[in-house]
Every structure is written in structure tokens, then in C-alpha cells.
Scaffold this motif. Structure first.
Motif, PDB file in Angstrom:
ATOM      1  N   UNK A 142       0.938  -1.258   0.016  1.00 62.04           N
ATOM      2  CA  UNK A 142      -0.128   0.107   0.060  1.00 62.04           C
ATOM      3  C   UNK A 142       0.940   1.364   0.028  1.00 62.04           C
ATOM      4  N   UNK A 143       1.960   1.265   0.731  1.00 57.90           N
ATOM      5  CA  UNK A 143       2.779   2.717   0.875  1.00 57.90           C
ATOM      6  C   UNK A 143       3.525   2.698  -0.389  1.00 57.90           C
ATOM      7  N   UNK A 144       4.018   1.768  -1.133  1.00 57.07           N
ATOM      8  CA  UNK A 144       4.693   1.500  -2.526  1.00 57.07           C
ATOM      9  C   UNK A 144       3.624   2.412  -3.305  1.00 57.07           C
ATOM     10  N   UNK A 145       2.338   1.799  -3.237  1.00 56.30           N
ATOM     11  CA  UNK A 145       1.475   2.310  -4.286  1.00 56.30           C
ATOM     12  C   UNK A 145       1.122   4.083  -3.930  1.00 56.30           C
ATOM     13  N   UNK A 146       0.958   4.380  -2.671  1.00 55.30           N
ATOM     14  CA  UNK A 146       0.837   5.668  -2.416  1.00 55.30           C
ATOM     15  C   UNK A 146       1.914   6.655  -2.534  1.00 55.30           C
ATOM     16  N   UNK A 147       3.374   6.232  -2.643  1.00 50.45           N
ATOM     17  CA  UNK A 147       4.438   6.816  -3.193  1.00 50.45           C
ATOM     18  C   UNK A 147       4.161   6.842  -4.549  1.00 50.45           C
ATOM     19  N   UNK A 148       3.872   5.936  -5.417  1.00 50.13           N
ATOM     20  CA  UNK A 148       3.686   6.146  -6.674  1.00 50.13           C
ATOM     21  C   UNK A 148       2.568   7.169  -7.116  1.00 50.13           C
ATOM     22  N   UNK A 149       1.673   7.233  -6.408  1.00 56.84           N
ATOM     23  CA  UNK A 149       0.491   8.379  -6.441  1.00 56.84           C
ATOM     24  C   UNK A 149       1.117   9.666  -6.586  1.00 56.84           C
ATOM     25  N   UNK A 150       2.062   9.790  -5.614  1.00 53.47           N
ATOM     26  CA  UNK A 150       2.680  11.300  -5.477  1.00 53.47           C
ATOM     27  C   UNK A 150       3.464  11.677  -6.502  1.00 53.47           C
ATOM     28  N   UNK A 151       3.981  10.847  -7.378  1.00 50.73           N
ATOM     29  CA  UNK A 151       4.860  11.062  -8.472  1.00 50.73           C
ATOM     30  C   UNK A 151       4.098  11.796  -9.606  1.00 50.73           C
ATOM     31  N   UNK A 152       2.821  11.726  -9.385  1.00 50.26           N
ATOM     32  CA  UNK A 152       2.026  12.608 -10.706  1.00 50.26           C
ATOM     33  C   UNK A 152       2.103  12.012 -12.028  1.00 50.26           C
ATOM     34  N   UNK A 153       2.412  10.633 -12.216  1.00 51.74           N
ATOM     35  CA  UNK A 153       2.571  10.113 -13.431  1.00 51.74           C
ATOM     36  C   UNK A 153       0.908   9.909 -13.776  1.00 51.74           C
ATOM     37  N   UNK A 154       0.846   9.273 -15.076  1.00 53.88           N
ATOM     38  CA  UNK A 154      -0.441   8.670 -15.437  1.00 53.88           C
ATOM     39  C   UNK A 154      -0.852   7.538 -14.680  1.00 53.88           C
ATOM     40  N   UNK A 155       0.310   6.898 -14.660  1.00 54.99           N
ATOM     41  CA  UNK A 155       0.236   5.356 -13.600  1.00 54.99           C
ATOM     42  C   UNK A 155      -0.128   5.932 -12.399  1.00 54.99           C
TER      43      UNK A 155
END
Ligand code: UDP
Ligand code: MG
Length: 198
Positions: A51-64
Motif C-alpha cells: 500500500x505504501x509503495x502504491x501511495x508513493x507512486x501516486x505522489x509521482x503525478x504520472x499517468x500511472x
């Protein structure tokens, strides 16, 4: 256009390296992260929270990132190749050889993708058993500013746990890999005793 880093090829894990994986599974708000931090301090594991890895990825502001955010906001599971790749990347980056992976695999498709891409048989699977009442209480009191910690999404997350995660738990139980620990309500804490070694 720049290639999206997470869709790029990562891995494989060097074959000479003996890596130990323990999965930590439990319903939403069951205390997976809390217990993992305690185990990590004592036993030298690296804690990876899916979950934390996914939340980090959300912060990156990419399409993904936006795609992940939408899934999480609805309490749904993100596509397996995304979570498995983030886990693989974190394993490779860490340099450690012992990992507690918290909140994964959450459905059979996650498990199959993991077996296809990472393919390290878990030493065992730790199930944190907690009543729904207690999980709800914990989520509504944790104030971590998560936008999925609202009643509508919580309901959906419980449903996903029942429908999709229980079959994964049953799979590992059949394989003799499940270790179940329970909340001790008397002390209002998890007492890490092993209820079943099956
Ligand atoms: N999630 C996912 N795949 C995973 C782990 C998490 O899709 O392997 C998403 C899913 O939307 C889930 C959310 O991330 O509801 C939060 O998961 P986490 O384990 O952080 O929180 P919990 O629900 O256990 O409090
Ligand atoms: Mg967590």
C-alpha cells in the motif's frame, strides 16, 4: 516521450542470492504495518508495504499514479503487474535478503503474477486476525489523511477482503504456510502467539 520508469524492465533477482520472503496479510486496518515495524526492529527484515509503495507512486503525478489513485479511492485492487513490479523494484533496491511484505498478495491474480515475476516461495504467511469492529475502530481513529479511510471506501475494502483475499489465505492454509495471530482484546494489543501452525 520518456518511458514510464515502472513499465520499464526490472529484474530478475540474482539467482545466487537466497532471499527470504514473509507475507503479512490481514483485513483493512488490522495492524499489518504496526506489527511489521515491530518485527523489523527485532529480526532485521526489510518492511515493504504494498500500500505504501502504491501511495508513493501516486505522489509521482504520472499517468500511472493517477490510475492507482482511482483504484485506491474506490477500495479496489490495482492491476497485479503494477504492484508486483513496485515490489520487485523495492526488493532489488534494498540490498537486504529478508523481506516482510505487508498487504500483498490480496487476490489470486496478485499471487499468480508474483509467482510468475518474482517467484520466491514465501517462508510463511502471517495472518493478522482481527474483528471487523476492531478494524473499523482502528481505521476511523488513525487519522493518516488517507482518502480511502472513509465509510464508503472502508465498506468496499472489507468486501474485497472477504471476496478476494480470503481465497489467497485459504490457498496458503492448504499449503501449510499459514501462521495466524490474533488481537488480544483484553490487552488491546496483538499478542503474537501462534494460534495455528497449519
Ligand atoms: N492495494 C492494492 N494492491 C496491493 C496493496 C494495496 O491494490 O497489493 C490498494 C488497495 O486499493 C487497498 C489500498 O491499496 O485498498 C490500501 O492498502 P493498504 O494495505 O495500505 O491498507 P489497508 O486497507 O490494509 O488499511
Ligand atoms: Mg498498511
Amino acid at each position: 516521450m520518456m518511458a514510464d520508469a515502472n513499465k520499464a524492465y526490472v529484474g530478475p533477482i540474482p539467482s545466487g542470492k537466497k532471499i527470504k520472503i514473509v507475507f503479512v496479510i490481514g483485513g483493512p486496518g488490522s495492524g499489518k504495518g504496526t506489527q511489521c515495524s515491530k518485527i523489523v526492529n527485532q529480526f532485521g527484515y526489510t518492511h515493504l508495504s504494498a500500500g505504501d509503495l502504491l501511495r508513493e507512486e501516486v505522489k509521482s503525478n504520472t499517468e500511472q499514479g493517477t490510475m492507482i489513485q482511482n483504484f485506491m479511492h474506490e477500495g479496489k485492487l490495482v492491476p497485479s503487474d503494477v504492484s508486483v513490479r513496485l515490489l520487485l523494484k523495492a526488493i532489488l533496491a534494498s540490498g537486504n535478503d529478508k523481506f516482510l511484505i505487508d498487504g500483498f498478495p490480496r487476490n489470486e491474480e496478485n499471487r499468480e503474477a508474483y509467482e510468475k515475476i518474482i517467484n520466491i516461495d514465501p517462508e510463511f504467511v502471517l495472518l493478522i486476525d482481527c474483528s471487523r469492529e476492531e478494524m473499523e475502530r482502528r481505521i476511523l481513529h488513525r487519522n493518516q489523511g488517507r482518502d480511502d479511510d472513509n465509510m464508503d471506501t472502508i465498506r468496499r475494502r472489507f468486501q474485497v477482503f472477504q471476496e478476494s483475499t480470503l481465497p489467497v489465505i485459504q490457498h496458503y492454509e492448504k499449503m501449510g504456510k499459514l501462521r495466524r495471530v490474533m488481537w488480544n482484546l483484553e490487552y488491546n494489543m496483538i499478542k503474537l502467539y501462534i494460534v495455528s501452525t497449519q
